[in-house]
Design an enzyme around this catalytic site. Structure first.
Site, PDB file in Angstrom:
ATOM      1  N   GLU B 210       0.843  -1.191   0.000  1.00  0.00           N
ATOM      2  CA  GLU B 210       0.000   0.000   0.000  1.00  0.00           C
ATOM      3  C   GLU B 210       0.876   1.238   0.000  1.00  0.00           C
ATOM      4  O   GLU B 210       2.102   1.151   0.080  1.00  0.00           O
ATOM      5  CB  GLU B 210      -0.998  -0.027   1.170  1.00  0.00           C
ATOM      6  N   HIS B 248      -4.374   2.953   8.352  1.00  0.00           N
ATOM      7  CA  HIS B 248      -3.110   2.420   8.857  1.00  0.00           C
ATOM      8  C   HIS B 248      -2.135   3.563   9.146  1.00  0.00           C
ATOM      9  O   HIS B 248      -2.014   4.494   8.346  1.00  0.00           O
ATOM     10  CB  HIS B 248      -2.447   1.497   7.829  1.00  0.00           C
TER      11      HIS B 248
END
Lengths: 392, 290
Positions: B210, B248
């Site tokens: 990511e 996150h």
């Protein structure tokens, strides 16, 4: 959590980093008193959580008391729009009045966490007062990087290395070394995500001064800094992001999107945003409802999404491990009924109780199109968007 | 055999509050050999009527020979529990806990470098090996099937996504490893890729990254130089704006290298098959191994 400049400067002061005196004012009268007390010329600075305020008219030079009053009055009560804010901007509720300085040279200094190094890193350059990203792109050789030690901290000689590399005149090496050490100490003592001085100036009379101050505190560490937590200014947050944070939802408003996304898990939420683009539209938000979201949180999450006027259609993408699909479906249906939302929904549901969830959607009589997985949901979304027409 | 895990695996679980207990029960039911539980004030009692409780990790290791540890301890105390397990001699520590302060992890990682312990996580779904029914974390057992594709991911839910798609095209998994979404993870892509390359059971690899950081670029470099098995990769967050944390703690674009497009470019140049969305991982893998 970001701090205001005046809050960050107080921390600087506490750690022995030289700053100019300042007054925080909330009215024209207070601005007059402050300018008279400090003596003109002064600089009037809007206190907002956004970079780029100088270009947006949030930093003004005032040669006289009257000019200072005008500058402050012109800022207070307005909303400031910079390249870092959305089009609605952030409110200016407080303004700083501070003496103007004689600048001989501008430097840049910051401390950030470098995840790859596993330690804080000092990033600095002689080319202060500009966007550091731009210097890094165009003149990477002009960037000084000094990595700290995760267990020891920043050794004094490393701080001195930084001061030497920045090319300070010899009389300033000692104070610059202390300043670098202190900035690093602020970072580690307070669980910061950022300590930034831009510009750090050398004055005509040979002093070092932090002319601006930016400090961010890591949200995950706020539990051990109750004093810093009190400095939080929720007015500076996007109203929807603020509401989401009150329910512990990870939500980020994205500009210019029309597809509201409701997902469990941060990675899947990002992937859902991406596939929205594939379907021909921009996502309106990032939203991770979390693993063990209960009914209440799901209802609030859906309400936040549909209350965004940009949202025309909602994509629900759930891969339930700990979460339960039927609870999510119930939450969506309850929330939609409560606020009277008729916005269409495309829903992919997999994992725990997925069939029950889809069943609930079907029985709800709402405009909900089920899809067996994310790829199929994207196709449904694309077709729906095409039938709705309008902007992309 | 599961990558990263000692054989035979003897599991200690620390932090058996409401969520920890719920997950530990799933872990035992899946078939994992849980030999010890560590929780304050429960020494002498038994978890699920069979696994003995201990006050400290050291006592648990001495009494049961535990070699693998799971940490469900809340974030403010997670670093302490991780290092307690390391000092007790646990060789693989898996920390599921989300929200551990970055500076705690910075210190923990530097401390762990002096020991023989490896940390997986924190803020990760852990690891699962469907063949031997070893589950060290929260990846649902029902989602995975035994097979030959190794999965490594920064995201929990995208691990499930990848596994579901592999299942849909009839491909099982060797080991699935979630390295977690934090800025300072104990175990990196490269560590897991090293294991997968050497693992006889693994024939192909799925890598899910990511935005944020440069670990995908490091992984790409490693793939180019060391990995001969086919790799299918996907990076989440192509539409994420810079400077905003996407859930996150590590998923934030702070420079050019953090962009999904830069990571995709590096992985493609390394010979990986890069798919636009994790939704197409199954299809791509079927095309390669089919």
């Amino acid at each position: 959590m970001n701090l205001h400049e005046y809050q960050a400067k107080q921390i600087f002061k506490d750690y022995g980093i030289p700053v100019l005196p300042w007054r925080i004012v909330e009215s024209a009268d207070e601005a007059r008193n402050a300018a008279e007390e400090l003596g003109c010329p002064v600089i009037v600075k809007a206190q907002v959580h956004a970079g780029g305020r100088g270009k947006a008219g949030g930093v003004k030079f005032a040669a006289t008391v009257d000019e200072a009053v005008d500058a402050a009055s012109g800022m207070l009560g307005t909303r400031m729009v910079t390249h870092q804010t959305g089009p609605s901007g952030v409110p200016v509720n407080k303004v700083m009045v501070t003496p103007a300085a004689d600048i001989a040279h501008e430097y840049y200094l910051s401390v950030v966490m470098d995840g790859d190094e596993g330690a804080p890193v000092i990033i600095a350059t002689r080319e202060g007062g500009v966007e550091i990203e731009q210097v890094a792109e165009e003149h990477p050789e002009k960037i000084v990087r000094i990595v700290g030690d995760p267990l020891i901290g920043l050794l004094p000689y490393r701080a001195r290395d930084a001061a030497l590399a920045l090319g300070f005149p010899s009389a300033l090496i000692r104070p610059a070394t202390a300043l670098v050490s202190n900035a690093y100490r602020i970072f580690t003592d307070n669980d910061c995500s950022l300590v930034e001085i831009n510009p750090l100036i050398e004055t005509e009379d040979g002093n070092l001064i932090a002319l601006d101050a930016k400090v961010g505190i890591e949200d995950d560490a706020l539990f051990r800094h109750p004093g810093l937590r009190q400095l939080h200014d929720p007015d500076q947050m996007d109203p929807l992001e603020r509401e989401a944070s009150e329910f512990d939802l990870a939500y980020v408003k994205l500009e210019g999107g029309r597809v509201g996304c409701m997902v469990n898990g941060a990675g899947l939420a990002m992937a859902t945003m991406d596939i929205t683009k594939w379907a021909g539209a921009e996502p309106a938000n990032f939203l991770d409802i979390g693993g063990s979201a209960d009914l209440d949180r799901i209802e609030h999450a859906f309400k936040i999404i549909v209350s965004d006027p940009d949202v025309e259609i909602i994509l629900v993408n759930l891969f339930a491990g700990i979460a339960r699909s039927d609870v999510v479906a119930t939450g969506v249906i309850n929330a939609a009924r409560e606020v009277g939302s008729t916005k269409p929904v495309v829903a992919a549901m997999r994992g725990t109780n997925a069939e029950e969830g889809l069943q609930l959607f079907e029985e709800s009589g709402m405009d909900i199109t089920p899809a067996p997985d994310m790829a199929s949901a994207a196709i449904v979304l694309r077709d729906k968007l095409a039938s709705m027409g309008g902007r992309n | 055999m599961a990558v990263l895990v000692a054989d035979p695996c003897r599991l200690l679980v620390q932090g058996l509050g409401r969520d920890g207990s719920f997950q530990a029960q799933r872990i035992v039911e899946y078939g994992t050999n849980m030999v010890a539980a560590v929780h304050p004030n429960r020494a002498g009692m038994k978890f699920m009527d069979e696994v003995p409780y201990f006050e400290t990790a050291r006592e648990a290791v001495e009494a049961t020979g535990a070699n693998t540890g799971l940490v469900f301890v809340p974030a403010p105390f997670a670093m302490d529990a991780i290092l307690e397990q390391a000092d007790a001699g646990i060789s693989l520590i898996v920390s599921i806990t989300e929200g551990v302060p970055v500076q705690d992890m910075m210190k923990a990682k530097a401390y762990l470098d002096r020991t023989n312990s490896r940390l997986l996580g924190p803020n990760c779904p852990g690891l699962i090996h469907p063949g031997e029914r070893i589950k060290l974390g929260i990846i649902p057992g029902a989602a995975v099937t035994p097979g030959n594709v190794g999965v490594v991911s920064r995201s929990g839910t995208l691990t499930y996504e990848a596994v579901a798609q592999l299942g849909a095209v009839g491909m099982g998994q060797s080991t699935c490893v979630g390295i977690g979404g934090d800025p300072i993870p104990g175990t990196n892509f490269i560590d897991v890729l090293t294991e997968f390359q050497d693992d006889e059971e693994t024939e192909a690899i799925v890598l899910i990254g990511e935005i944020g950081g440069t670990r995908e670029q490091a992984a790409a470099q490693f793939i180019k130089e060391n990995v001969t098995k086919p790799v299918v990769a996907s990076i989440a967050g192509q539409t994420a704006p810079p400077g905003k944390r996407m859930g996150h703690a590590g998923a934030i674009i702070t420079g050019r290298a953090g962009l999904a497009s830069e990571k995709n470019k590096a992985l493609e140049a390394a010979g990986a098959t890069v798919v636009e969305s994790p939704a197409y991982i199954g299809e791509a893998m079927a095309g390669i191994l089919g």
